[in-house]
Design a protein around this motif. Structure first.
Motif, PDB file in Angstrom:
ATOM      1  N   GLY A  72       0.783  -1.239   0.000  1.00  0.00           N
ATOM      2  CA  GLY A  72       0.000   0.000   0.000  1.00  0.00           C
ATOM      3  C   GLY A  72       0.810   1.281   0.000  1.00  0.00           C
ATOM      4  O   GLY A  72       0.277   2.340   0.330  1.00  0.00           O
ATOM      5  N   ASP A  73       2.061   1.222  -0.373  1.00  0.00           N
ATOM      6  CA  ASP A  73       2.916   2.425  -0.472  1.00  0.00           C
ATOM      7  C   ASP A  73       2.833   3.313   0.771  1.00  0.00           C
ATOM      8  O   ASP A  73       2.612   4.531   0.673  1.00  0.00           O
ATOM      9  CB  ASP A  73       2.554   3.225  -1.739  1.00  0.00           C
ATOM     10  N   LYS A  74       2.990   2.687   1.955  1.00  0.00           N
ATOM     11  CA  LYS A  74       2.992   3.456   3.226  1.00  0.00           C
ATOM     12  C   LYS A  74       4.428   3.905   3.494  1.00  0.00           C
ATOM     13  O   LYS A  74       5.157   3.307   4.265  1.00  0.00           O
ATOM     14  CB  LYS A  74       2.464   2.561   4.362  1.00  0.00           C
ATOM     15  N   ARG A  75       4.822   4.970   2.793  1.00  0.00           N
ATOM     16  CA  ARG A  75       6.226   5.359   2.735  1.00  0.00           C
ATOM     17  C   ARG A  75       6.837   5.644   4.114  1.00  0.00           C
ATOM     18  O   ARG A  75       7.927   5.180   4.431  1.00  0.00           O
ATOM     19  CB  ARG A  75       6.346   6.591   1.821  1.00  0.00           C
ATOM     20  N   ALA A  76       6.131   6.402   4.939  1.00  0.00           N
ATOM     21  CA  ALA A  76       6.699   6.781   6.242  1.00  0.00           C
ATOM     22  C   ALA A  76       6.914   5.543   7.115  1.00  0.00           C
ATOM     23  O   ALA A  76       7.975   5.385   7.734  1.00  0.00           O
ATOM     24  CB  ALA A  76       5.765   7.768   6.943  1.00  0.00           C
ATOM     25  N   GLU A  77       5.926   4.645   7.140  1.00  0.00           N
ATOM     26  CA  GLU A  77       6.063   3.411   7.936  1.00  0.00           C
ATOM     27  C   GLU A  77       7.186   2.537   7.384  1.00  0.00           C
ATOM     28  O   GLU A  77       7.948   1.934   8.131  1.00  0.00           O
ATOM     29  CB  GLU A  77       4.751   2.595   7.930  1.00  0.00           C
ATOM     30  N   PHE A  78       7.258   2.474   6.055  1.00  0.00           N
ATOM     31  CA  PHE A  78       8.282   1.649   5.414  1.00  0.00           C
ATOM     32  C   PHE A  78       9.686   2.147   5.793  1.00  0.00           C
ATOM     33  O   PHE A  78      10.555   1.367   6.195  1.00  0.00           O
ATOM     34  CB  PHE A  78       8.091   1.682   3.886  1.00  0.00           C
ATOM     35  N   ILE A  79       9.862   3.459   5.706  1.00  0.00           N
ATOM     36  CA  ILE A  79      11.179   4.023   6.030  1.00  0.00           C
ATOM     37  C   ILE A  79      11.492   3.802   7.515  1.00  0.00           C
ATOM     38  O   ILE A  79      12.612   3.418   7.881  1.00  0.00           O
ATOM     39  CB  ILE A  79      11.236   5.520   5.645  1.00  0.00           C
ATOM     40  N   ALA A  80      10.498   3.992   8.368  1.00  0.00           N
ATOM     41  CA  ALA A  80      10.719   3.797   9.810  1.00  0.00           C
ATOM     42  C   ALA A  80      11.122   2.347  10.098  1.00  0.00           C
ATOM     43  O   ALA A  80      12.032   2.083  10.897  1.00  0.00           O
ATOM     44  CB  ALA A  80       9.459   4.169  10.584  1.00  0.00           C
ATOM     45  N   TYR A  81      10.461   1.406   9.423  1.00  0.00           N
ATOM     46  CA  TYR A  81      10.788  -0.016   9.619  1.00  0.00           C
ATOM     47  C   TYR A  81      12.236  -0.292   9.189  1.00  0.00           C
ATOM     48  O   TYR A  81      12.991  -0.977   9.884  1.00  0.00           O
ATOM     49  CB  TYR A  81       9.807  -0.899   8.822  1.00  0.00           C
ATOM     50  N   GLN A  82      12.615   0.257   8.047  1.00  0.00           N
ATOM     51  CA  GLN A  82      13.977   0.006   7.537  1.00  0.00           C
ATOM     52  C   GLN A  82      15.044   0.616   8.448  1.00  0.00           C
ATOM     53  O   GLN A  82      16.085   0.010   8.714  1.00  0.00           O
ATOM     54  CB  GLN A  82      14.141   0.565   6.112  1.00  0.00           C
ATOM     55  N   MET A  83      14.768   1.839   8.918  1.00  0.00           N
ATOM     56  CA  MET A  83      15.743   2.498   9.811  1.00  0.00           C
ATOM     57  C   MET A  83      15.888   1.693  11.103  1.00  0.00           C
ATOM     58  O   MET A  83      16.981   1.529  11.637  1.00  0.00           O
ATOM     59  CB  MET A  83      15.288   3.923  10.157  1.00  0.00           C
ATOM     60  N   ASN A  84      14.743   1.203  11.583  1.00  0.00           N
ATOM     61  CA  ASN A  84      14.771   0.428  12.824  1.00  0.00           C
ATOM     62  C   ASN A  84      15.520  -0.899  12.616  1.00  0.00           C
ATOM     63  O   ASN A  84      16.325  -1.307  13.457  1.00  0.00           O
ATOM     64  CB  ASN A  84      13.339   0.176  13.304  1.00  0.00           C
TER      65      ASN A  84
END
Ligand code: COA
Length: 257
Positions: A72-84
């Protein structure tokens, strides 16, 4: 049901088992949170000398990030997951204690990235290791491209990333990525863990740091780090204890001091 099962198969050995077998132990956000907390706990607990990572269910170590969370292209969540993920994987790599990764099934994507952060990989013939993110139109994000190329070189790494190939346990052993290829994973892991307990803990922490930090430093600088470490260890209680114990023909008693 706990997402990370915590057990002590032998005194001083903390086993963390990824426990989401119906999804091949895919790294959902709650599972990452539980793993992060379990690492902190194992790191801080002075009675823990060795950490072992396993996957529950008999089919997978970890099948990577939870792809359902990506939809679903949830960009902010995706980036937060990757950073974490990057933060947690870096923490795993920098733990001052030996970490053994035991793999007898699927270790893909983030699962393989976790393995690459560990110190010793023990695998069975059934292990399947890979970074198949390209088949999803993506690329690894938890350090996998960089750790893999440093571990096995560009050409073998390209086979996994560009061809999406999965590496068998035998191939990982042949390439020197796995420390051992075994049939009885439990017995082999315990044997390695017990061997680790006999090595002085301060020396282990320093050697881990030397391998990590020296690898990317100019070689003369790295050799200077090495000697600084040795000179420091020599005057520790454990350094003197190890020498005395050898000359007195007895087992050393290391205190981490
Ligand atoms: N994220 C979310 N769910 C996953 C998953 C992942 N990374 N890997 C497996 N699962 C789930 C499947 O959706 C399935 O769930 P369901 O039973 O509710 O449908 C369950 O785990 C079992 O997996 P399944 O695909 O049915 O098993 P399989 O033996 O046919 O295939 C794999 C195994 C590992 C080849 C396949 O699951 C796969 O390719 N997984 C994704 C690997 C990947 O790309 N990882 C990198 C992610 S960035």
């Amino acid at each position: 049901m706990s997402l990370i099962m915590i057990t002590e198969p032998y005194p001083g050995v903390r086993q963390l088992t990824f426990n989401r077998p119906d999804k091949l132990n895919a790294l959902s956000s709650p599972l990452m949170e539980a793993f992060d907390a379990a690492l902190d706990d194992a790191s801080a607990d002075l009675s823990v000398r060795v950490i072992v990572l396993r996957g529950a269910g008999g089919k997978a170590f970890v099948a990577g990030a939870d792809i359902a969370e990506y939809q679903g292209d949830k960009r902010a969540e995706f980036i937060a997951y990757q950073m974490n993920s990057r933060r947690v994987f870096d923490k795993l790599e920098q733990l001052p204690k030996p970490v053994i990764c035991a793999i007898d099934g699927i270790a893909l994507g983030g699962g393989f990235e976790i393995a690459l952060c560990c110190d010793m990989l023990i695998v069975t013939e059934a292990a399947q290791l890979g970074l198949p993110e390209g088949r999803l139109g993506l690329s690894p994000g938890g350090g996998g491209t960089q750790r893999l190329v440093r571990a096995i070189g560009k050409h073998a790494a390209s086979d996994l990333m560009l061809a999406g190939w999965r590496m068998s346990g035998a191939r990982a052993f042949q390439l020197g990525l796995a420390a051992d290829l075994v049939e009885d994973l439990d017995a082999a892991v315990l044997q390695r863990a017990r061997a680790c307990i006999k090595v002085a803990p301060l020396a282990q922490a320093e050697m881990k740091r030397l391998m990590r930090e020296g690898f990317d430093a100019p070689v003369e600088t790295a050799k200077s780090y090495e000697q600084e470490v040795l000179f420091r260890l020599y005057s520790t209680c454990d350094g003197q204890e190890g020498i005395d114990a050898f000359l007195e023909k007895r087992e050393p008693v290391f205190k981490g001091q």
